[in-house]
Scaffold this motif. Structure first.
Motif, PDB file in Angstrom:
ATOM      1  N   SER A  61       0.853  -1.194   0.000  1.00  0.00           N
ATOM      2  CA  SER A  61       0.000   0.000   0.000  1.00  0.00           C
ATOM      3  C   SER A  61       0.889   1.245   0.000  1.00  0.00           C
ATOM      4  O   SER A  61       2.043   1.204   0.422  1.00  0.00           O
ATOM      5  N   HIS A  62       0.286   2.363  -0.456  1.00  0.00           N
ATOM      6  CA  HIS A  62       1.042   3.619  -0.558  1.00  0.00           C
ATOM      7  C   HIS A  62       0.259   4.711   0.176  1.00  0.00           C
ATOM      8  O   HIS A  62      -0.926   4.941  -0.093  1.00  0.00           O
ATOM      9  N   VAL A  63       0.923   5.374   1.119  1.00  0.00           N
ATOM     10  CA  VAL A  63       0.290   6.417   1.912  1.00  0.00           C
ATOM     11  C   VAL A  63       0.144   7.679   1.053  1.00  0.00           C
ATOM     12  O   VAL A  63       1.117   8.176   0.471  1.00  0.00           O
ATOM     13  N   LEU A  64      -1.079   8.199   1.007  1.00  0.00           N
ATOM     14  CA  LEU A  64      -1.335   9.454   0.293  1.00  0.00           C
ATOM     15  C   LEU A  64      -1.280  10.653   1.245  1.00  0.00           C
ATOM     16  O   LEU A  64      -0.700  11.682   0.907  1.00  0.00           O
ATOM     17  N   MET A  65      -1.899  10.534   2.417  1.00  0.00           N
ATOM     18  CA  MET A  65      -1.929  11.639   3.389  1.00  0.00           C
ATOM     19  C   MET A  65      -1.849  11.052   4.789  1.00  0.00           C
ATOM     20  O   MET A  65      -2.362   9.956   5.044  1.00  0.00           O
ATOM     21  N   GLU A  66      -1.218  11.807   5.708  1.00  0.00           N
ATOM     22  CA  GLU A  66      -1.086  11.336   7.085  1.00  0.00           C
ATOM     23  C   GLU A  66      -1.048  12.525   8.040  1.00  0.00           C
ATOM     24  O   GLU A  66      -0.496  13.583   7.719  1.00  0.00           O
ATOM     25  N   ASP A  67      -1.686  12.332   9.237  1.00  0.00           N
ATOM     26  CA  ASP A  67      -1.684  13.357  10.263  1.00  0.00           C
ATOM     27  C   ASP A  67      -1.443  12.690  11.614  1.00  0.00           C
ATOM     28  O   ASP A  67      -2.116  11.722  11.965  1.00  0.00           O
ATOM     29  N   LYS A  68      -0.467  13.243  12.377  1.00  0.00           N
ATOM     30  CA  LYS A  68      -0.172  12.755  13.726  1.00  0.00           C
ATOM     31  C   LYS A  68      -0.320  13.906  14.706  1.00  0.00           C
ATOM     32  O   LYS A  68       0.202  14.990  14.472  1.00  0.00           O
ATOM     33  N   SER A  69      -1.031  13.660  15.818  1.00  0.00           N
ATOM     34  CA  SER A  69      -1.305  14.702  16.810  1.00  0.00           C
ATOM     35  C   SER A  69      -0.793  14.275  18.171  1.00  0.00           C
ATOM     36  O   SER A  69      -0.993  13.143  18.596  1.00  0.00           O
ATOM     37  N   ILE A  70      -0.135  15.219  18.876  1.00  0.00           N
ATOM     38  CA  ILE A  70       0.330  15.000  20.240  1.00  0.00           C
ATOM     39  C   ILE A  70       0.017  16.260  21.058  1.00  0.00           C
ATOM     40  O   ILE A  70      -0.215  17.331  20.502  1.00  0.00           O
ATOM     41  N   ASN A  71      -0.015  16.106  22.360  1.00  0.00           N
ATOM     42  CA  ASN A  71      -0.301  17.223  23.264  1.00  0.00           C
ATOM     43  C   ASN A  71      -1.622  17.899  22.911  1.00  0.00           C
ATOM     44  O   ASN A  71      -1.719  19.122  22.859  1.00  0.00           O
TER      45      ASN A  71
END
Length: 294
Positions: free
Chosen positions: A234-244
């Motif tokens: 699979s190929h990642v098109l968009m990604e979001d990571k959230s902390i705090n």
């Protein structure tokens, strides 16, 4: 021969003692009539005195010759009538006003005709452009355009909008393709993803709402990826990571949105994955996934 004298004190020569010359002719039993010539009101009002002028009737005896009359003092020039000047000024003013009115009327008429001519020319130019645009299109191209328009009317636009499904079992996320605001048009929903059946440019978007009752500050991940049967993995098109995203032990919520334009090929399938299903709010207005072809 009898000499006629002026009234006492009326002639300058009489006052100076000078003898007036004799004039006239012998008359037979006829007295000569001397008539003083009246002066005009203007002459009477003058500060200086003019000598009186007498008019002597002609000789009664036609056979005898009359001596030449003494020279008569010239009359004063008549005083010009000022009323005529006022009348002339009024006539000139009225004539000038009439001329100016005619000039203004001619100017306004010219402006009106010019505006009408400009409007007429613009109308003719628009008609020429319209006729030229229809005449220069070849029949074959016009037919092709008509067929394309009919095909676009018959074929709906390729688009899909999926909403959150609370009956989640496993990743990737499952979606609702029919109920509520959800729909699919020219795009197939299969195996928890959207399948592309025509290569082209697509705008892909996804929104996920995370919420919890206890703040643990674990990393929240939101990913959109694609798969293709002809390609491994699979190929990642968009990604979001959230902390705090939370600072206390109270209830918290965090939204993650992804959206971008991609060139997708036939048989590509798009999916959405998150770090923890239990933290996702699956209301259709908070969590959704979709795309549309440009």
């Amino acid at each position: 021969m009898q000499a006629y004298k002026s009234r006492a004190g009326s002639s300058p020569r009489a006052q100076s003692g000078t003898t007036l010359p004799d004039f006239g002719c012998q008359m037979e039993n006829h007295a000569k009539h001397v008539q003083p010539m009246p002066l005009s009101a203007t002459q009477q009002n003058l500060n200086y005195v003019y000598p009186q002028i007498f008019w002597v009737d002609g000789c009664a005896n036609t056979s005898s010759s009359c001596p030449s009359a003494p020279p008569i003092a010239p009359f004063l020039p008549p005083v010009p009538d000022r009323r005529k000047k006022t009348r002339n000024n009024r006539e000139r003013r009225s004539t000038g006003f009439l001329v100016m009115s005619l000039l203004i009327l001619l100017a306004l008429t010219g402006v009106g005709l010019s505006m009408f001519q400009i409007f007429h020319l613009e109308k003719e130019l628009a008609e020429l452009k319209e006729s030229a645009s229809t005449e220069h299109i070849p029949p074959a191209l016009e037919k092709l355009i008509g067929q394309k328009e009919e095909a676009m009317k018959k074929e709906p636009r390729k688009a899909a909008h999926l909403t959150g499904n609370p009956a989640q079992q496993d990743l990737p996320l499952e979606w609702e393709p029919i109920s509520g605001h959800a729909f699919t048009s020219g795009i197939q929903y299969r195996d928890q993803g959207l399948v592309i059946n025509e290569t082209g440019l697509y705008f892909v978007y996804s929104n996920v709402l995370f919420r919890g009752s206890v703040c643990s500050n674990q990393v929240l991940t939101h990913i959109v990826y694609k798969k293709n049967p002809s390609l491994p993995g699979s190929h990642v098109l968009m990604e979001d990571k959230s902390i705090n995203y939370c600072t206390s032990q109270k209830i918290w919520a965090h939204k993650s949105y992804l959206g971008a334009l991609f060139k997708l090929r036939n048989m590509d399938s798009l999916h959405v994955n998150v770090s923890k299903i239990a933290l996702v709010n699956f209301e259709e207005s908070n969590t959704f996934f979709g795309l549309f072809k440009l």
